[in-house]
Design a protein around this motif. Structure first.
Motif, PDB file in Angstrom:
ATOM      1  N   PRO A 100       0.845  -1.200   0.000  1.00 12.19           N
ATOM      2  CA  PRO A 100       0.000   0.000   0.000  1.00 12.19           C
ATOM      3  C   PRO A 100       0.878   1.248   0.000  1.00 12.19           C
ATOM      4  N   ALA A 101       0.488   2.244  -0.778  1.00 10.51           N
ATOM      5  CA  ALA A 101       1.318   3.439  -0.898  1.00 10.51           C
ATOM      6  C   ALA A 101       0.437   4.663  -1.044  1.00 10.51           C
ATOM      7  N   VAL A 102       0.844   5.752  -0.399  1.00  9.65           N
ATOM      8  CA  VAL A 102       0.093   7.006  -0.456  1.00  9.65           C
ATOM      9  C   VAL A 102       1.057   8.161  -0.693  1.00  9.65           C
ATOM     10  N   ASN A 103       0.497   9.260  -1.178  1.00  7.74           N
ATOM     11  CA  ASN A 103       1.213  10.523  -1.294  1.00  7.74           C
ATOM     12  C   ASN A 103       0.830  11.379  -0.092  1.00  7.74           C
ATOM     13  N   PHE A 104       1.826  11.923   0.602  1.00 10.19           N
ATOM     14  CA  PHE A 104       1.528  12.712   1.789  1.00 10.19           C
ATOM     15  C   PHE A 104       2.677  13.675   2.042  1.00 10.19           C
ATOM     16  N   GLY A 105       2.403  14.952   1.840  1.00 11.41           N
ATOM     17  CA  GLY A 105       3.449  15.941   2.061  1.00 11.41           C
ATOM     18  C   GLY A 105       2.880  17.345   2.077  1.00 11.41           C
ATOM     19  N   PRO A 106       3.683  18.321   2.479  1.00 11.75           N
ATOM     20  CA  PRO A 106       3.240  19.713   2.456  1.00 11.75           C
ATOM     21  C   PRO A 106       3.273  20.279   1.038  1.00 11.75           C
ATOM     22  N   GLY A 107       2.513  21.352   0.829  1.00 14.40           N
ATOM     23  CA  GLY A 107       2.549  22.047  -0.455  1.00 14.40           C
ATOM     24  C   GLY A 107       1.369  21.732  -1.340  1.00 14.40           C
ATOM     25  N   ASP A 108       0.930  22.731  -2.070  1.00 22.01           N
ATOM     26  CA  ASP A 108      -0.169  22.603  -3.016  1.00 22.01           C
ATOM     27  C   ASP A 108       0.374  22.010  -4.312  1.00 22.01           C
ATOM     28  N   PRO A 109      -0.091  20.822  -4.720  1.00 19.39           N
ATOM     29  CA  PRO A 109       0.441  20.216  -5.949  1.00 19.39           C
ATOM     30  C   PRO A 109       0.212  21.079  -7.185  1.00 19.39           C
ATOM     31  N   ASN A 110      -0.776  21.979  -7.145  1.00 18.51           N
ATOM     32  CA  ASN A 110      -1.022  22.861  -8.286  1.00 18.51           C
ATOM     33  C   ASN A 110       0.087  23.888  -8.474  1.00 18.51           C
TER      34      ASN A 110
END
Length: 365
Positions: free
Chosen positions: A326-336
């Motif tokens: 299982p893998a997720v994306n999780f971090g600070p910052g607006d991907p846009n």
């Protein structure tokens, strides 16, 4: 540059941004990360392969969490070194890679040095060349040469997600559609067959296309089929005999690559063209029902300001999902804001993601 992993991850983000690391030029930042991990953490075995740094603990804990982040950025656009400022009452940091994804790297590095009693064994992966062709991606070599370093019960990629869990990812497929005609002088165009004009029905089908939406594990994915490049022409007085359009299909992770290719062929069925698949990568299912993932979901939801949503776009979570992890994306910052000249991250998000991950990594499953 010497990195201080015990410093506030905000300061560490600034330090990482100020080390230029455009894809294929990551040697300096890799050396700094390797040195910091070797000298400022305890309990980690550290390995460097090319411009990839790997570190892991072996405490015999019941679960293993992989924290992975890429060190490279897109080309600098007069935004290194970074700068702090205040906008609308909020403190932010501007700089190339501040969103994608040096703030996420800073969080992982800081936690590696400051989490004294983790509830999970940890694997850290900092890799190169994520922003360019997949053949150069540092994870490709790791997957081929030392795949056991990718194993774990949950993989967290520090991709910008605004402090939300962005689960899974879309698959991506690129195809080249080529039309053929007959070359002629444009003054006698009736003697030729204009290959550019033959692109019209292709573009019409793209304009009429209605994207599918699908919900998986409570996350809604929306597909998209888009022309991303078109070309053709010989000279200003020649009817061209060849033209092409490149099409990108972003598909929900419940489709395989083969099913995505079949779908694109169906969309353009009956047209006179040659279809060539030029690039393809599978998506990743959310995997939020796995025990290790549920713990992270509970932590983020308890924080109150974020939750779970689908990831739009392809990320390296797909590599882990293909291995059954299982893998997720999780971090600070607006991907846009990723890749933009004015790329910037709110300082409060760096702090919030750090504290949420600290809670998760120190709480038994």
């Amino acid at each position: 540059m010497t990195l201080d992993l015990h410093a506030d991850p905000i300061a560490l983000t600034a330090a990482l941004v100020d080390i230029p690391s455009v894809s294929r030029d990551e040697a300096a930042i890799t050396a700094a990360v390797e040195t910091a991990l070797r000298t400022q953490t305890s309990g980690f075995a550290v390995l460097r392969r090319g411009n990839v740094v790997l570190a892991r603990t072996n405490r015999g804990l019941p679960t293993r969490v992989v924290l992975a982040g890429h060190l490279d950025t897109v080309p600098i656009a007069d935004n290194v070194p970074g700068r702090f400022t205040t906008e609308n009452g909020a403190e932010v940091f501007y700089g190339c890679g501040s969103v994608d994804m040096k703030s996420g790297d800073a969080v992982f590095l800081h936690l590696a040095a400051t989490v004294a009693e983790p509830a999970h064994d940890l694997t850290l992966i900092f890799y190169d060349c994520e922003e360019i062709s997949a053949e150069f991606n540092g994870l490709t070599a790791i997957e081929r040469e030392v795949p056991e370093w990718l194993d774990g019960d949950l993989a967290i990629l520090g991709e910008p997600s605004g402090g939300w869990i962005e689960a899974g990812c879309q698959g991506t497929l690129r195809v080249r559609l080529q039309t053929k005609g007959v070359r002629a002088h444009s003054a006698r165009s009736w003697l030729g067959d204009n290959a550019i004009h033959r692109l019209a029905p292709i573009l019409a089908r793209l304009a009429e296309y209605r994207a599918r939406e699908v919900e998986i594990d409570g996350c809604r994915y929306r597909e998209g089929l888009s022309a991303v490049r078109a070309g053709g022409g010989v000279a200003g007085n020649v009817v061209p005999d060849e033209a092409e359009v490149e099409v990108n299909f972003r598909f929900a992770p419940d489709r395989s690559v083969e099913q995505a290719i079949d779908h694109v062929r169906e969309v353009f069925a009956g047209l006179e063209l040659d279809l060539e698949v030029t690039d393809a990568a599978a998506g990743a299912l959310p995997g939020l029902t796995a025990p290790a993932a549920r713990g992270l979901v509970d932590t983020v939801r308890a924080h109150g300001s974020a939750g779970v949503r689908a990831k739009y776009g392809w990320t390296d979570v797909s590599r882990f999902a293909a291995r059954g992890i299982p893998a997720v994306n999780f971090g600070p910052g607006d991907p846009n804001l990723a890749h933009k000249r004015d790329e910037h991250v709110p300082l409060a998000q760096i702090t919030a993601v750090t504290e949420m991950l600290r809670h998760y990594l120190t709480t038994p499953a």
